[in-house]
Design an enzyme around this catalytic site. Structure first.
Site, mmCIF file in Angstrom:
data_model
loop_
_atom_site.group_PDB
_atom_site.id
_atom_site.type_symbol
_atom_site.label_atom_id
_atom_site.label_comp_id
_atom_site.label_asym_id
_atom_site.label_seq_id
_atom_site.Cartn_x
_atom_site.Cartn_y
_atom_site.Cartn_z
ATOM 1 N N HIS A 58 1.025 -1.239 -0.339
ATOM 2 C CA HIS A 58 0.289 -0.324 -0.221
ATOM 3 C C HIS A 58 0.728 1.696 0.367
ATOM 4 O O HIS A 58 1.397 1.782 0.878
ATOM 5 C CB HIS A 58 -1.042 -0.279 1.255
ATOM 6 C CG HIS A 58 -1.853 1.115 1.465
ATOM 7 N ND1 HIS A 58 -1.602 1.925 2.753
ATOM 8 C CD2 HIS A 58 -2.573 1.630 0.699
ATOM 9 C CE1 HIS A 58 -2.997 2.790 2.230
ATOM 10 N NE2 HIS A 58 -3.126 2.283 1.009
ATOM 11 N N GLU A 85 1.675 -0.186 -4.769
ATOM 12 C CA GLU A 85 0.901 0.936 -5.824
ATOM 13 C C GLU A 85 0.557 2.083 -5.563
ATOM 14 O O GLU A 85 0.845 2.547 -4.762
ATOM 15 C CB GLU A 85 -0.552 0.547 -4.205
ATOM 16 C CG GLU A 85 -1.911 1.177 -4.061
ATOM 17 C CD GLU A 85 -2.609 1.784 -3.864
ATOM 18 O OE1 GLU A 85 -3.959 2.176 -3.571
ATOM 19 O OE2 GLU A 85 -2.110 1.752 -2.594
ATOM 20 N N ASP A 87 -0.578 5.838 -6.261
ATOM 21 C CA ASP A 87 -1.841 6.919 -6.703
ATOM 22 C C ASP A 87 -1.502 7.769 -7.770
ATOM 23 O O ASP A 87 -0.554 8.648 -7.198
ATOM 24 C CB ASP A 87 -1.868 7.676 -5.053
ATOM 25 C CG ASP A 87 -2.836 6.524 -4.357
ATOM 26 O OD1 ASP A 87 -3.132 5.141 -4.749
ATOM 27 O OD2 ASP A 87 -3.053 6.470 -2.750
ATOM 28 N N HIS A 100 -0.748 10.687 -3.227
ATOM 29 C CA HIS A 100 -2.057 10.158 -2.345
ATOM 30 C C HIS A 100 -2.724 10.679 -2.330
ATOM 31 O O HIS A 100 -4.191 10.658 -2.902
ATOM 32 C CB HIS A 100 -2.027 9.731 -1.020
ATOM 33 C CG HIS A 100 -3.395 9.362 -0.014
ATOM 34 N ND1 HIS A 100 -4.340 8.268 -1.026
ATOM 35 C CD2 HIS A 100 -4.072 9.826 0.887
ATOM 36 C CE1 HIS A 100 -4.994 7.962 -0.056
ATOM 37 N NE2 HIS A 100 -5.378 9.199 0.891
ATOM 38 N N GLU A 193 -3.795 3.679 -8.614
ATOM 39 C CA GLU A 193 -5.454 4.087 -8.662
ATOM 40 C C GLU A 193 -5.999 5.420 -9.009
ATOM 41 O O GLU A 193 -4.229 6.437 -8.824
ATOM 42 C CB GLU A 193 -5.586 4.150 -7.307
ATOM 43 C CG GLU A 193 -7.150 4.938 -6.971
ATOM 44 C CD GLU A 193 -7.604 5.595 -5.254
ATOM 45 O OE1 GLU A 193 -7.888 5.643 -5.135
ATOM 46 O OE2 GLU A 193 -6.678 4.714 -4.311
#
Length: 440
Positions: A58, A85, A87, A100, A193
């Site tokens: 994460h 991951e 973002d 983020h 994401e």
């Protein structure tokens, strides 16, 4: 609830298993060594994960390094994560960078740069008013002059020793890292994401009032294609919004000649609504063009759809048929928690921060999704006491115990801030799930 059969194993393995759910939940602070820099090697055919179970770092190894930095990703890979991951948000000149949020005062030293003082602004993004500095008002070259800092120093004071050391990463740099670290039969994937896609495509404005007008989904796919990183075993694309995922599946990916698995993220089932629903209803957009007949699969239609409506069987079946391969619910939505009468000091550090207990209730989303053949990847397992809970029978639960519980319930992976704990949990789960002959 699936349950494990534990054979007779060496005492060390049993002790490790008991430690997973014993008091003293949070793992002690560790500083794993920085890994070496690998050389590129083509290994795209190798599978990811073990026995269908994956560990998703994460924001990188964000429990040990400031999040979304190449150093956090590199450490996560060294610790055994299968996916890292990033973002994604956009710059003024249309580059995808890894943060983020597009508001960057909490994760960079931008406030210490007097040359950017005039760019401080107040914007309302997805209904939330924020004051700070926003990536869409900076070029990539300008962002590269900033340095990352720990987002939650009160929880992770050890990470603050890295403040000011690491640059903001681009998506291209994250892809290059995943390629470089894929070697010796091991393959690293990415799990990007798209952050606030409606804001960047339709609603948001630059500091000078001009529209941003950037499709994060299109930029993402264009970058993956340009970088030759389109193996569907190595990429999941996730979003809290719905319309941009449907557009990816229906238009953007077919036009680019790729087909990558898409994951619908969920906010709170009862309180939150996908922001694109809110925006498109408010602006009178053509819902049928954007969502097809999804509204028919939701009681009351899109106008009354919270994330909870997207957990119902008819909605899930529609989503699987039209765009999703997996779901990303919050672990606290999936496994319900209730407040404790008083907070506990579970790790013995003199601060009482453990505040909840699992109720024993598992949301039916999990069973419905698994029955439909969907992947389920909850977020986020974290080792620090404020993020932990008790089991339903009152045992203080560590991050390792939480990870074991999730695997036991049937999820195929989870997001975790300490990837080494996730890797240890998977190893233990697979080892102790084997049925051994009973000694006579």
């Amino acid at each position: 609830m699936p349950h494990l059969t534990f054979p007779r194993r060496p005492l060390a393995a049993l002790a490790l298993l008991l430690a997973a759910t014993a008091a003293g939940a949070a793992a002690p602070e560790r500083t794993p060594p920085m890994p070496h820099t690998a050389t590129p090697q083509a290994t795209a055919a190798a599978p990811l994960g073990q026995h269908g179970l994956i560990v998703i770092a994460h924001r990188g190894a964000s429990g040990y390094r400031p999040e979304h930095t190449l150093e956090a990703y590199r450490l996560a890979i060294a610790q055994g994560a299968d996916f890292i991951e990033p973002d994604l948000v956009a710059t003024r000149d249309g580059e995808l960078v890894v943060r983020h949020e597009n508001e960057i005062s909490g994760t960079t030293d931008v406030a210490e740069h007097p040359e950017f003082a005039a760019r401080k602004a107040t914007k309302t993004i997805d209904g939330e008013t924020l004051t700070g500095w926003f990536t869409e008002d900076f070029t990539l070259a300008e962002l590269k002059t900033l340095r990352a800092k720990e987002r939650i120093p009160q929880v992770r004071p050890g990470n603050t020793r890295f403040d000011g050391q690491f640059a903001i990463a681009t998506l291209k740099e994250v892809i290059a890292l995943a390629k470089a670290e894929s070697r010796d039969g091991r393959v690293i994937g990415i799990y990007p994401e798209t952050k606030h896609p409606t804001w960047f495509a339709s609603e948001g404005k630059h500091l000078d009032g001009s529209p941003i007008g950037i499709s994060l989904g299109r930029k993402l796919i264009d970058t993956l294609v340009a970088e030759g990183f389109t193996d569907p075993r190595r990429v999941y694309i996730q979003s809290f919004e719905v319309g941009n995922l449907i557009e990816l599946k229906r238009e953007i990916m077919p036009r680019a000649g790729v087909d990558l698995p898409l994951v619908q993220l969920y906010g709170d089932f009862g309180r939150d609504t996908p922001y694109d629903f809110v925006y498109n209803l408010r602006t009178g957009a053509d819902l049928a063009r954007i969502y097809g007949d999804l509204g028919k699969a939701i009681p009351g239609g899109l106008g009354k759809a919270t994330f909870g409506a997207l957990t119902e069987t008819d909605a899930l079946a529609w989503m699987k048929a039209h765009y999703v391969s997996g779901l990303g619910p919050s672990k606290t939505s999936l496994i319900e928690r209730a407040p404790l009468p008083a907070k506990r000091d579970a790790d013995g550090d003199g601060r009482a921060l453990l505040a909840t207990r699992n109720t024993g209730f598992v949301h039916p989303l999990l069973g419905r999704a698994l029955a439909l053949g969907l992947q389920v990847h909850p977020y986020t397992v974290r080792a620090e006491e404020p993020f932990l809970t008790q089991t339903a029978n009152g045992i203080d639960q560590s991050a390792l115990g939480e990870a074991l519980q999730l695997y036991g319930l049937g999820v195929q992976g989870f997001f975790i801030d300490q990837p080494d704990i996730g890797v240890a949990a998977r190893k233990l789960f697979l080892e102790q799930s084997k049925i051994a002959p009973i000694a006579k």
